[in-house]
Design an enzyme around this catalytic site. Structure first.
Site, short mmCIF file in Angstrom:
data_model
loop_
_atom_site.label_atom_id
_atom_site.label_comp_id
_atom_site.label_asym_id
_atom_site.label_seq_id
_atom_site.Cartn_x
_atom_site.Cartn_y
_atom_site.Cartn_z
N PRO A 139 13.11 -63.56 -23.48
CA PRO A 139 12.43 -64.67 -24.15
C PRO A 139 11.78 -64.28 -25.48
CG PRO A 139 11.04 -63.80 -22.42
CD PRO A 139 12.33 -63.00 -22.37
N ASP A 197 21.28 -57.25 -29.42
CA ASP A 197 21.93 -55.99 -29.09
C ASP A 197 21.03 -55.11 -28.22
OD1 ASP A 197 24.21 -56.64 -30.56
OD2 ASP A 197 23.33 -55.90 -32.43
N ARG A 304 6.55 -54.71 -37.29
CA ARG A 304 7.03 -55.81 -36.46
C ARG A 304 6.29 -57.12 -36.74
NH1 ARG A 304 10.36 -55.77 -32.35
NH2 ARG A 304 11.46 -53.85 -31.83
#
Length: 537
Positions: A139, A197, A304
């Site tokens: 998710p 991936d 990030r």
């Protein structure tokens, strides 16, 4: 089929969208064909002709229809109309598949049931199709739309095809991998990941690790012969790059990948193992990159909070830094392969290069097993030393939405070899020229500072490790702390990069890589050669 015999064609005149339609089914050729009549008589092929292999029919449903039809330009009421709907795969542009359907009608109930029975019997004979799947949903990956993508686009198609599923929404890193080690997977026909991936890599490690544990194979031994996993892996693309989907299907389209799973397609895929000091670090199927791509992934992990924009930022920063790394590359050429990295023959569905290379590799292994010739001890390793901007090892083309041909356009999916790409130290301008060629149709290997080899094994040791080994031999009697104080890392003139292993960071400066031929299978069939879009019915 049924009352007619298995190979006897079935032909009828039915209605499609208020027009007469000649329909033909040839079980011997496994082909369903229909065309709409342009004249007063049915059975005359026109521009609306369409043929679909039975293997690409998703399902057949009986319809209870009451309606009208047009004959000679006048509307006439039907006393009773019997119908069945064929759901099938329709090809669109750029390797995209679409779910399509066509409903055939007739006034003869027996004829309608004969068509239904015949088509259903043919579909039941397609034993490669999955009936029960284990689905893992990430998710958080990509844009965080994994669960919504599955519920809105994937689940309805699985329900249409009568594919039952058990769904696990992952809650942490390696959740899927750990689950595959623990649960009973014998009741499933395949495992599906909804994510990018990274999510696929979790399933890959879980299935391979489970298979080796069951077979008693030590994964930490670099020369161990690994046992293939019995379950196929399906990928529903919901990541930021979706490199595996691009390289095996040709596009990262959710509906296309779902239909490949439903049809039960099967594609063998090479897997490479990465070891350091007889310890398994990771498996990978697409890219192992040192230098440029390793620096990008390491820097992007610190950012990030930037979302997907971090890759662009880190890429630009790494390019401007222009670091090069010194070391030694040793590799074993893949002499069993029938292709080369620059032969301009990309891997496609039904690839003859993969098939022939697999056969030759098996013959080579048999000769080695019986001690006839070509054992690893006598095979000739090549050694290259120097300063490199990047060292890339590609198991597949590594195509993506920004590079449709990928890092190595002629890399093959199941030939038991990988393409080792060495980019030596050069100017920023020349390196930029090299990178730009990944986005066009020019040969990216046509530079004096670029070398490419097709290999089945390779090793890399950074200059820093070589210097440390040399110092250890010279100062073997001294304590380790003294060596560190005499040679602090901050004063070292040769720096180390990290490895980008399918998007994960490996920090080992000395590794050993081996390709394992066709170790896993995907729900895919390879990129089809110039697929032609089909007319809508």
């Amino acid at each position: 089929a049924g009352a007619m015999g298995a190979a006897e064609p079935l032909s009828s005149v039915l209605w499609v969208k208020q027009r007469l339609c000649a329909v033909s089914l040839d079980p011997a050729r496994a082909l369903l064909s229909w065309w709409r009549s342009r004249g007063p008589g049915a059975g005359v092929p026109g521009a609306d002709a369409c043929s679909v292999p039975v293997s690409e029919i998703i399902t057949v449903e009986e319809q209870d229809v009451h309606g009208k039809r047009s004959a000679s330009g006048k509307w006439q009421k039907m006393e009773r109309l019997y119908a069945f709907t064929v759901h099938y795969v329709q090809r669109a542009r750029q390797h995209r598949w679409k779910w399509a359907k066509v409903t055939f009608c007739c006034a003869d109930e027996q004829l309608c049931h004969l068509w239904l029975q015949t088509l259903r019997e043919l579909l039941e004979n397609l034993t490669s199709r999955p009936k029960h799947l284990l689905v893992f949903i990430n998710p958080f990956g990509g844009k965080g739309q994994g669960k919504r993508i599955y519920e809105r686009k994937v689940a309805p198609l699985f329900a249409l095809a009568s594919v039952t599923t058990e769904v696990i929404v992952t809650e942490r890193a390696n959740h899927a991998k750990d689950s595959l080690y623990e649960i009973n997977i014998d009741k499933y026909d395949g495992v599906v990941c909804v994510g990018g991936d990274g999510m696929f890599s979790e399933l890959l490690h879980g299935l391979i690790g489970r298979a080796q544990r069951n077979a008693g194979v030590d994964q930490n031994q670099p020369r161990a012969t690994l046992v293939p996993s019995p379950l196929r892996i399906g990928i529903i693309p919901a990541g930021s790059t979706d490199c595996v989907c691009y390289s095996t299907v040709g596009i990262n389209d959710v509906e296309t990948s779902t239909l490949h799973i439903i049809l039960g397609d099967s594609l063998p895929l090479d897997v490479s193992s990465v070891h350091h000091n007889s310890t398994l670090l990771r498996y990978f199927v697409s890219l192992l990159g040192y230098g440029f791509y390793g620096d990008i992934i390491k820097d992007s992990e610190k950012k990030r909070w930037m979302g997907l924009a971090r890759y662009n930022f880190s890429g630009l920063k790494t390019f401007l830094s222009h670091h090069c790394y010194e070391g030694t590359v040793s590799f074993l050429p893949a002499q069993h392969t029938v292709g080369s990295p620059r032969d301009v023959k990309p891997c496609r569905a039904g690839c003859s290069v993969c098939r022939q290379s697999k056969q030759q590799l098996e013959e080579e292994q048999k000769r080695s097993l019986y001690g006839l010739e070509n054992t690893e001890e006598v095979e000739e390793w090549k050694v290259i030393c120097g300063k490199f901007l990047a060292i890339n090892n590609a198991n597949m083309s590594c195509a993506c939405h920004r590079s449709h041909r990928g890092l190595s356009p002629a890399a093959h999916l199941g030939d038991g070899a990988s393409d080792l790409i060495l980019i030596r130290k050069c100017s920023r301008f020349n390196f930029l020229r090299f990178l730009v060629r990944h986005t066009n149709h020019h040969d990216q290997f046509d530079f004096t500072f670029v070398e490419v080899y097709r290999v089945k094994k390779f090793q890399f040791t950074s200059r820093h490790v070589e210097d440390e080994d040399r110092n250890l031999k010279e100062r073997g009697k001294k304590r380790f702390g003294q060596i560190c104080s005499d040679h602090p890392l901050c004063c070292c003139t040769v720096s180390n990069s990290s490895w980008n292993c399918d998007g994960e960071i490996l920090n080992s400066p000395a590794i050993e890589v081996r390709v394992h031929c066709q170790l896993v299978r995907l729900f895919a069939r390879g990129i089809e050669e110039n697929p032609q879009p089909e007319p809508h019915s």
